[in-house]
Design an enzyme around this catalytic site. Structure first.
Site, PDB file in Angstrom:
ATOM      1  N   HIS A 177      44.631  42.642  45.289  1.00 40.03           N
ATOM      2  CA  HIS A 177      44.660  42.028  43.956  1.00 40.03           C
ATOM      3  C   HIS A 177      43.854  42.850  42.961  1.00 40.03           C
ATOM      4  CE1 HIS A 177      44.101  38.589  41.037  1.00 40.03           C
ATOM      5  NE2 HIS A 177      43.025  39.331  40.761  1.00 40.03           N
ATOM      6  N   GLU A 178      42.610  43.139  43.309  1.00 40.89           N
ATOM      7  CA  GLU A 178      41.731  43.834  42.361  1.00 40.89           C
ATOM      8  C   GLU A 178      42.215  45.255  42.077  1.00 40.89           C
ATOM      9  OE1 GLU A 178      39.426  42.567  40.514  1.00 40.89           O
ATOM     10  OE2 GLU A 178      39.749  40.600  41.406  1.00 40.89           O
ATOM     11  N   HIS A 181      44.960  45.574  39.502  1.00 37.45           N
ATOM     12  CA  HIS A 181      44.569  45.612  38.094  1.00 37.45           C
ATOM     13  C   HIS A 181      44.531  47.060  37.590  1.00 37.45           C
ATOM     14  CE1 HIS A 181      43.866  41.444  37.231  1.00 37.45           C
ATOM     15  NE2 HIS A 181      42.991  41.294  38.214  1.00 37.45           N
ATOM     16  N   TYR A 192      44.222  41.014  28.174  1.00 39.36           N
ATOM     17  CA  TYR A 192      43.630  39.978  29.021  1.00 39.36           C
ATOM     18  C   TYR A 192      43.273  38.734  28.214  1.00 39.36           C
ATOM     19  CZ  TYR A 192      41.546  38.781  33.537  1.00 39.36           C
ATOM     20  OH  TYR A 192      41.270  38.215  34.767  1.00 39.36           O
ATOM     21  N   GLU A 201      46.957  38.608  35.653  1.00 39.63           N
ATOM     22  CA  GLU A 201      46.468  37.998  36.887  1.00 39.63           C
ATOM     23  C   GLU A 201      47.606  37.704  37.858  1.00 39.63           C
ATOM     24  OE1 GLU A 201      43.529  37.332  38.324  1.00 39.63           O
ATOM     25  OE2 GLU A 201      42.650  38.547  36.729  1.00 39.63           O
ATOM     26  N   ASP A 275      38.385  30.584  30.165  1.00 36.63           N
ATOM     27  CA  ASP A 275      39.038  31.562  31.035  1.00 36.63           C
ATOM     28  C   ASP A 275      39.970  32.480  30.236  1.00 36.63           C
ATOM     29  OD1 ASP A 275      39.782  32.764  33.500  1.00 36.63           O
ATOM     30  OD2 ASP A 275      41.494  31.409  33.697  1.00 36.63           O
ATOM     31  N   HIS A 280      43.413  32.914  34.637  1.00 34.04           N
ATOM     32  CA  HIS A 280      43.457  32.603  36.067  1.00 34.04           C
ATOM     33  C   HIS A 280      44.099  31.251  36.339  1.00 34.04           C
ATOM     34  CE1 HIS A 280      40.053  35.530  36.034  1.00 34.04           C
ATOM     35  NE2 HIS A 280      40.489  35.847  37.222  1.00 34.04           N
TER      36      HIS A 280
END
Length: 356
Positions: A177-178, A181, A192, A201, A275, A280
């Site tokens: 996932h990270e 990005h 974002y 996300e 957020d 998210h």
């Protein structure tokens, strides 16, 4: 949904963390003093990293450290429990070097390599930037930090507090996932905030979970579709994971982390300021659509569904919203498989099922 769980206790600079701000803020109000203490520390670490992340997002190519060989190149550093200003730390394992005694180092090395292999094998992509970018990781960030994040240049991993969360190198889908990005930054660089941020996300969740399914050779129907289940510590007694692509909640009334706020339909779209406009939170809507689409087709989700999503990610722009995501994926499905085909119809049904 309690408003205190959705306050944006952040600056205007976004940071791609696996643990979202609303979860940390819920933890900061926990009755458990240990949970509160580590949540506050994680919030502070996230705030410190946002300025760098914002700068790197403006010029992702400048952040790329190129591999000397032009191929897979991993560097894993020991952050020695210091702050971000001391990163990356001490180099402890490089590409091709054997395992070391530190399990977090080996997990960061192995999972970043598996993420590279996934994108390279499935999509013929050479690292995050497509040109052989070195994958840099730092483990042991600070003391008992409950988060992991891509800062625009490298991965940073906290060790977790051993209470609500375990070490953040444990989960392949979280690492995938990270690192995704970084792929997004070099393709559509989705802003974002709001729906574009939720798509950012969403893509990271999709390719993170596909890395794990690919590694385990799981079909869409056999996979559990949970993100981050390996991270949960003994205090998170009612949680199954951080996020769930399926119809249920990943956690509900959990004593450590509260209740999963992700909607599965546009009728429940979050529209508040927390957020970064729900990046998210609202990612749960396209996540569920992808789940429905992949399950309807059956077979490996990284093949037909993954290919459509990868092509869509490359076609979108920084301010794309859910509507553009829907039209782009449907166009790709029609072009590649035919208008009215089984694939095209399954995708239409999946988007309609979530109100898009």
């Amino acid at each position: 949904m309690p408003m205190q769980a959705l306050r944006c206790g952040c600056s205007h600079h976004p940071l791609h963390c696996i643990i979202p701000p609303y979860m940390l803020e819920t933890m900061a109000e926990s009755a458990d003093a240990a949970v509160r203490k580590t949540a506050v520390a994680a919030i502070e670490v996230s705030a410190q990293a946002r300025t760098l992340r914002s700068t790197m997002q403006e010029m992702p190519a400048m952040a790329a450290l190129m591999s000397p060989s032009g191929k897979k190149n991993r560097q894993v550093y020991d952050g020695q429990h210091l702050g971000q200003s001391s990163m990356p730390g001490v180099l402890v394992r490089g590409e091709g070097q054997p395992k070391v005694a530190d399990v977090a180092v080996n997990e960061a090395y192995d999972h970043s390599g598996r993420t590279y292999d996934f994108f390279n094998t499935v999509f013929a992509r050479n690292s995050l930037d497509g040109q052989g970018m070195t994958l840099v990781s730092s483990v042991h960030l600070g003391h008992n930090i409950n988060n992991a994040f891509w800062n625009g240049r490298q991965m940073m991993y906290g060790d977790g507090d051993g209470h609500a969360f375990l070490r953040f190198t444990r989960s392949l889908d979280v690492v995938g996932h990270e690192l995704t990005h970084g792929v997004i930054a070099h393709e559509c660089n989705l802003r974002y905030q709001g729906q574009s941020g939720a798509l950012n996300e969403h893509f990271a969740d999709v390719f993170g979970i596909l890395v794990r399914q690919w590694r385990l050779k799981q079909s869409a129907k056999k996979a559990d579709w949970l993100i981050g289940r390996e991270l949960l510590g003994p205090a998170a007694t009612k949680a199954r994971g951080l996020r769930d692509f399926g119809p249920g909640k990943a956690y509900e009334d959990d004593p450590a982390i509260g209740t999963d706020p992700q909607p599965k339909h546009m009728q429940s779209l979050y529209t508040g300021p927390g957020d970064f406009g729900g990046v998210h939170i609202n990612s749960g809507i396209p996540n569920h659509a992808f789940y429905l689409f992949a399950r309807r087709l059956g077979g490996p989700a990284w093949q037909l569904p993954g290919a459509i999503w990868y092509e869509a990610m490359r076609k979108l722009s920084a301010n794309s919203d859910f509507g553009e995501m829907v039209s782009t994926t449907l166009m790709i499905a029609s072009d590649q498989h035919g208008a009215g085909s089984t694939v095209h119809k399954a995708l239409q049904d999946a988007w309609q099922a979530v109100g898009l």
